[in-house]
Scaffold this motif. Sequence first.
Motif, PDB file in Angstrom:
ATOM      1  N   VAL A  28       0.830  -1.219   0.000  1.00  0.00           N
ATOM      2  CA  VAL A  28       0.000   0.000   0.000  1.00  0.00           C
ATOM      3  C   VAL A  28       0.859   1.261   0.000  1.00  0.00           C
ATOM      4  O   VAL A  28       0.592   2.206  -0.737  1.00  0.00           O
ATOM      5  CB  VAL A  28      -0.953   0.022   1.212  1.00  0.00           C
ATOM      6  N   THR A  29       1.907   1.256   0.811  1.00  0.00           N
ATOM      7  CA  THR A  29       2.647   2.498   1.042  1.00  0.00           C
ATOM      8  C   THR A  29       4.111   2.412   0.607  1.00  0.00           C
ATOM      9  O   THR A  29       4.928   3.257   0.971  1.00  0.00           O
ATOM     10  CB  THR A  29       2.583   2.870   2.535  1.00  0.00           C
ATOM     11  N   MET A  30       4.432   1.388  -0.164  1.00  0.00           N
ATOM     12  CA  MET A  30       5.805   1.148  -0.621  1.00  0.00           C
ATOM     13  C   MET A  30       6.401   2.363  -1.340  1.00  0.00           C
ATOM     14  O   MET A  30       7.544   2.746  -1.112  1.00  0.00           O
ATOM     15  CB  MET A  30       5.745  -0.022  -1.606  1.00  0.00           C
ATOM     16  N   ASN A  31       5.608   2.952  -2.201  1.00  0.00           N
ATOM     17  CA  ASN A  31       6.081   4.106  -2.956  1.00  0.00           C
ATOM     18  C   ASN A  31       6.346   5.286  -2.025  1.00  0.00           C
ATOM     19  O   ASN A  31       7.373   5.967  -2.136  1.00  0.00           O
ATOM     20  CB  ASN A  31       5.030   4.471  -4.018  1.00  0.00           C
ATOM     21  N   ASP A  32       5.443   5.523  -1.098  1.00  0.00           N
ATOM     22  CA  ASP A  32       5.620   6.616  -0.139  1.00  0.00           C
ATOM     23  C   ASP A  32       6.859   6.387   0.727  1.00  0.00           C
ATOM     24  O   ASP A  32       7.593   7.328   1.031  1.00  0.00           O
ATOM     25  CB  ASP A  32       4.389   6.728   0.777  1.00  0.00           C
ATOM     26  N   ALA A  34       9.548   4.707  -0.065  1.00  0.00           N
ATOM     27  CA  ALA A  34      10.736   4.952  -0.885  1.00  0.00           C
ATOM     28  C   ALA A  34      10.967   6.457  -1.015  1.00  0.00           C
ATOM     29  O   ALA A  34      12.089   6.948  -0.837  1.00  0.00           O
ATOM     30  CB  ALA A  34      10.573   4.320  -2.266  1.00  0.00           C
ATOM     31  N   ASN A  35       9.909   7.209  -1.280  1.00  0.00           N
ATOM     32  CA  ASN A  35      10.081   8.646  -1.483  1.00  0.00           C
ATOM     33  C   ASN A  35      10.447   9.394  -0.204  1.00  0.00           C
ATOM     34  O   ASN A  35      11.218  10.355  -0.247  1.00  0.00           O
ATOM     35  CB  ASN A  35       8.820   9.248  -2.114  1.00  0.00           C
ATOM     36  N   LEU A  38      14.128   8.872   0.367  1.00  0.00           N
ATOM     37  CA  LEU A  38      14.886   9.768  -0.508  1.00  0.00           C
ATOM     38  C   LEU A  38      14.792  11.212  -0.019  1.00  0.00           C
ATOM     39  O   LEU A  38      15.767  11.957  -0.057  1.00  0.00           O
ATOM     40  CB  LEU A  38      14.348   9.676  -1.944  1.00  0.00           C
ATOM     41  N   ALA A  39      13.604  11.599   0.432  1.00  0.00           N
ATOM     42  CA  ALA A  39      13.391  12.988   0.840  1.00  0.00           C
ATOM     43  C   ALA A  39      14.312  13.384   1.986  1.00  0.00           C
ATOM     44  O   ALA A  39      14.844  14.493   2.022  1.00  0.00           O
ATOM     45  CB  ALA A  39      11.929  13.216   1.225  1.00  0.00           C
ATOM     46  N   THR A 194      -2.901   7.671   4.527  1.00  0.00           N
ATOM     47  CA  THR A 194      -2.343   6.347   4.769  1.00  0.00           C
ATOM     48  C   THR A 194      -0.818   6.415   4.691  1.00  0.00           C
ATOM     49  O   THR A 194      -0.256   7.219   3.950  1.00  0.00           O
ATOM     50  CB  THR A 194      -2.912   5.315   3.759  1.00  0.00           C
ATOM     51  N   LYS A 246      -0.303  15.840   1.938  1.00  0.00           N
ATOM     52  CA  LYS A 246       0.665  14.770   1.659  1.00  0.00           C
ATOM     53  C   LYS A 246       1.833  15.281   0.803  1.00  0.00           C
ATOM     54  O   LYS A 246       2.988  14.930   1.045  1.00  0.00           O
ATOM     55  CB  LYS A 246      -0.044  13.601   0.960  1.00  0.00           C
ATOM     56  N   PHE A 250       6.150  15.579   2.004  1.00  0.00           N
ATOM     57  CA  PHE A 250       7.399  15.223   1.315  1.00  0.00           C
ATOM     58  C   PHE A 250       8.295  16.459   1.155  1.00  0.00           C
ATOM     59  O   PHE A 250       9.506  16.386   1.345  1.00  0.00           O
ATOM     60  CB  PHE A 250       7.104  14.587  -0.050  1.00  0.00           C
TER      61      PHE A 250
ATOM     62  N   VAL B  28       6.666  -0.885  -6.544  1.00  0.00           N
ATOM     63  CA  VAL B  28       6.964   0.415  -5.924  1.00  0.00           C
ATOM     64  C   VAL B  28       6.422   1.566  -6.764  1.00  0.00           C
ATOM     65  O   VAL B  28       5.836   2.511  -6.241  1.00  0.00           O
ATOM     66  CB  VAL B  28       8.488   0.599  -5.707  1.00  0.00           C
ATOM     67  N   ARG B 192      16.045  12.295  -7.201  1.00  0.00           N
ATOM     68  CA  ARG B 192      15.674  12.413  -5.792  1.00  0.00           C
ATOM     69  C   ARG B 192      14.237  12.011  -5.514  1.00  0.00           C
ATOM     70  O   ARG B 192      13.734  12.183  -4.406  1.00  0.00           O
ATOM     71  CB  ARG B 192      15.967  13.840  -5.303  1.00  0.00           C
ATOM     72  N   THR B 194      11.609   8.534  -6.311  1.00  0.00           N
ATOM     73  CA  THR B 194      11.671   7.168  -6.797  1.00  0.00           C
ATOM     74  C   THR B 194      10.842   7.056  -8.077  1.00  0.00           C
ATOM     75  O   THR B 194       9.853   7.760  -8.256  1.00  0.00           O
ATOM     76  CB  THR B 194      11.172   6.174  -5.714  1.00  0.00           C
ATOM     77  N   ILE B 242      10.572  17.759  -3.106  1.00  0.00           N
ATOM     78  CA  ILE B 242      10.305  16.684  -4.060  1.00  0.00           C
ATOM     79  C   ILE B 242       8.831  16.285  -4.132  1.00  0.00           C
ATOM     80  O   ILE B 242       8.410  15.677  -5.103  1.00  0.00           O
ATOM     81  CB  ILE B 242      11.176  15.433  -3.792  1.00  0.00           C
ATOM     82  N   GLY B 243       8.044  16.626  -3.107  1.00  0.00           N
ATOM     83  CA  GLY B 243       6.601  16.364  -3.198  1.00  0.00           C
ATOM     84  C   GLY B 243       6.002  17.165  -4.345  1.00  0.00           C
ATOM     85  O   GLY B 243       5.354  16.612  -5.248  1.00  0.00           O
TER      86      GLY B 243
ATOM     87  N   MET C  30      -3.842   0.746  -5.022  1.00  0.00           N
ATOM     88  CA  MET C  30      -4.093   0.433  -3.622  1.00  0.00           C
ATOM     89  C   MET C  30      -3.907   1.642  -2.702  1.00  0.00           C
ATOM     90  O   MET C  30      -4.699   1.897  -1.802  1.00  0.00           O
ATOM     91  CB  MET C  30      -3.087  -0.633  -3.220  1.00  0.00           C
ATOM     92  N   ASN C  31      -2.845   2.373  -2.930  1.00  0.00           N
ATOM     93  CA  ASN C  31      -2.552   3.529  -2.091  1.00  0.00           C
ATOM     94  C   ASN C  31      -3.615   4.611  -2.282  1.00  0.00           C
ATOM     95  O   ASN C  31      -4.100   5.192  -1.305  1.00  0.00           O
ATOM     96  CB  ASN C  31      -1.159   4.073  -2.464  1.00  0.00           C
ATOM     97  N   ALA C  34      -6.825   3.574  -0.512  1.00  0.00           N
ATOM     98  CA  ALA C  34      -6.734   3.785   0.939  1.00  0.00           C
ATOM     99  C   ALA C  34      -6.912   5.264   1.259  1.00  0.00           C
ATOM    100  O   ALA C  34      -7.669   5.629   2.165  1.00  0.00           O
ATOM    101  CB  ALA C  34      -5.392   3.276   1.453  1.00  0.00           C
ATOM    102  N   ASN C  35      -6.242   6.120   0.497  1.00  0.00           N
ATOM    103  CA  ASN C  35      -6.320   7.552   0.805  1.00  0.00           C
ATOM    104  C   ASN C  35      -7.683   8.156   0.522  1.00  0.00           C
ATOM    105  O   ASN C  35      -8.132   9.038   1.253  1.00  0.00           O
ATOM    106  CB  ASN C  35      -5.214   8.317   0.055  1.00  0.00           C
ATOM    107  N   LEU C  38      -9.933   7.254   3.387  1.00  0.00           N
ATOM    108  CA  LEU C  38      -9.653   8.141   4.523  1.00  0.00           C
ATOM    109  C   LEU C  38     -10.185   9.547   4.250  1.00  0.00           C
ATOM    110  O   LEU C  38     -10.724  10.193   5.154  1.00  0.00           O
ATOM    111  CB  LEU C  38      -8.140   8.223   4.773  1.00  0.00           C
TER     112      LEU C  38
END
Lengths: 270, 270, 270
Positions: A28-32, A34-35, A38-39, A194, A246, A250, B28, B192, B194, B242-243, C30-31, C34-35, C38
């Motif tokens: 669900v949150t893998m991308n977040d 990772a970012n 990096l952030a 999330t 959100k 970041f 990801v 910077r 992903t 980066i967001g 998926m992400n 979820a968001n 919420l």
Amino acid sequence: MDYSTQIAESLTKIKTSKPIVHHITNYVTMNDCANITLAIGASPIMAFDKNEVEEVVSFSSSLVLNIGTINQSIIEPMIIAGKKANSLNIPVILDPVGVGATKFRYSCVEQLINSIQFSIIKGNMSEIKSISGIKTSSKGIDSDTNNDGAEDILINLALKLKCIVCATGKVDLITDGNLIYACNNGHYNLSRITGTGCMTASLIGAFAAVSKDSLVSTLGGISSMGIAGQVSYRSLALNEGIGSFKVKLFDNIFNLTEEIIKKEVKIYEL
Amino acid sequence: MDYSTQIAESLTKIKTSKPIVHHITNYVTMNDCANITLAIGASPIMAFDKNEVEEVVSFSSSLVLNIGTINQSIIEPMIIAGKKANSLNIPVILDPVGVGATKFRYSCVEQLINSIQFSIIKGNMSEIKSISGIKTSSKGIDSDTNNDGAEDILINLALKLKCIVCATGKVDLITDGNLIYACNNGHYNLSRITGTGCMTASLIGAFAAVSKDSLVSTLGGISSMGIAGQVSYRSLALNEGIGSFKVKLFDNIFNLTEEIIKKEVKIYEL
Amino acid sequence: MDYSTQIAESLTKIKTSKPIVHHITNYVTMNDCANITLAIGASPIMAFDKNEVEEVVSFSSSLVLNIGTINQSIIEPMIIAGKKANSLNIPVILDPVGVGATKFRYSCVEQLINSIQFSIIKGNMSEIKSISGIKTSSKGIDSDTNNDGAEDILINLALKLKCIVCATGKVDLITDGNLIYACNNGHYNLSRITGTGCMTASLIGAFAAVSKDSLVSTLGGISSMGIAGQVSYRSLALNEGIGSFKVKLFDNIFNLTEEIIKKEVKIYEL
């Protein structure tokens, strides 16, 4: 040296050395995750096939295990990776997402705890209570707001598992089994998107990758997310909501400096 | 006709014909890859069950294989899909994420290369060196900045595998085995967040879906991402990071026009 | 009481009771699902291991099944979860993403429909036609704009499967097998980011979690997404695109109020 200075100096170490944080985490949150890694200035790698996790651990500086979408096939790679990290003295962080929600998650966490020496366990109060074997009124994966006896539970768990234990909530509580620290950063909005819990574990992983003091790493990860949450909320316009919040989160982890940490951090001993 | 004109015309073809780009990619950045494909005007489909990949390939116009979170169970569907694409003359793009990081990834890429005729292989310099069988000082999945002998490596690999080879970095290098092209678009911020590499492969997939010239497709995908990165950075406010950069990246791919490409593209023959 | 009032009151119920919406859904969106759950005020849980889905269903208020990245291993947990939900009278929503695209997806949906009593099936027109056993000119997972005979197809399917059927498109059509409703909210941009369909199913899940009237829940989820799409588009600046649009979408679902619903909703009986 006070904690805010140690956290601030760790932040600079992260940005300078760009350590690799190995994640075996949820979909669900893998991308977040990772970012956010990096952030803050570190380098994430998401790898979970049992054929490669040992090698990945070997060139990483910390390992984050998160059971948010746990399934049978991911337990074995987690244990292989965790044991390898233990053998190399690489810190391992556990985020036991929703551990009290189902028997399956509980048994997964039992297996992990019995196989791996964690440096840090970070969950919300329901999850920490659940790991302590205490019945909680867990409602899904959300946080329990009943903190009665929380301090004893945390200290006992930290002593039993020989690791830092952190329970997030309105006020975050952190203990090394000796003293209890409260972190009063954060904003309610963090519970309305999330993955902020998962991302906090990633930030702890980034701090743990450059510091030998797991208490400082935990305080660093927890307070960084809290500060970014507060600063993000402050700059939110009236017509904005959790989408913009959100994005700003970041931005504000990315723009975090030693100065901001020293100015904003609210950690005190209970 | 120069390359910027060919890329610009391909962009219009993408927007007009909305070709389907089949992805078998990592967990990801899957969402980002789908959105960037939509942003440029194409239509993404993410399907990886071995029972359906052949059918999906059949109605797609290109296939992108990305090993970012490779695992045992995904190799077979990748090979089935790749062979089907070969049989239908549908271009296949390989993004060998982190191939040099573990023996497992290396052996996966070996299997893919031995089973599928790729049209385009795009990786960072570490990854391309790794595929060439050259020992690299790969640190996780990040880019190697040592470009000594890079041109020879690229040309030899392109000749050996009979495909376009592209190595991304500060300057992106692309070869058809004959000439070497450099693309000087892009911005440091792209490294910077992903998934910019994965998204670049998706953009190449979108161009490859409308053009028979794989060199033009590669140059198109690479330069589009680079241009969007530059334009996004330029409009970044002081308190943004980066967001916001990532949001603008999608905006600027979405708003890309023939005029912007012709004005901004920086491709030259070495 | 008209539908806009019922939808508006359901929205307040969601925000007050924060019901848990169990998702077994695809990896791509998926992400976002979820968001958005919420954002509207409900609480998402994503769990798909067959060892825990029954327990998760037990403490949830609705179940959303989405086949966007369907694979062999996920069918069994979906059926277990669906049957459990049926036995507890918890509404189950099906989003048959791309069902017409491959034989495999079609057979998965057949299995699901034969094993589970759905309360609501929501797809685009191609997908609904496909479920009805009618050959469609499905192109990937995108929408079919040919609506000839659509109303009969919808009514027959609703009667056959004893559930609400909703076909999204330029105008969304919803039927309980008796009357047909059209929802004229929405904006073309919603089709230009990935996951708006999936997110709409999540919103329907949030409404279904607080309402016994599946027709109202469907109208509520469909119109909420449509309204957020319109409002987001209106506030888009010239240099913004789908990146900013997506951020605003979450903001506008988050900021949705009874007043906005009553003012903006465009539902009429055909």
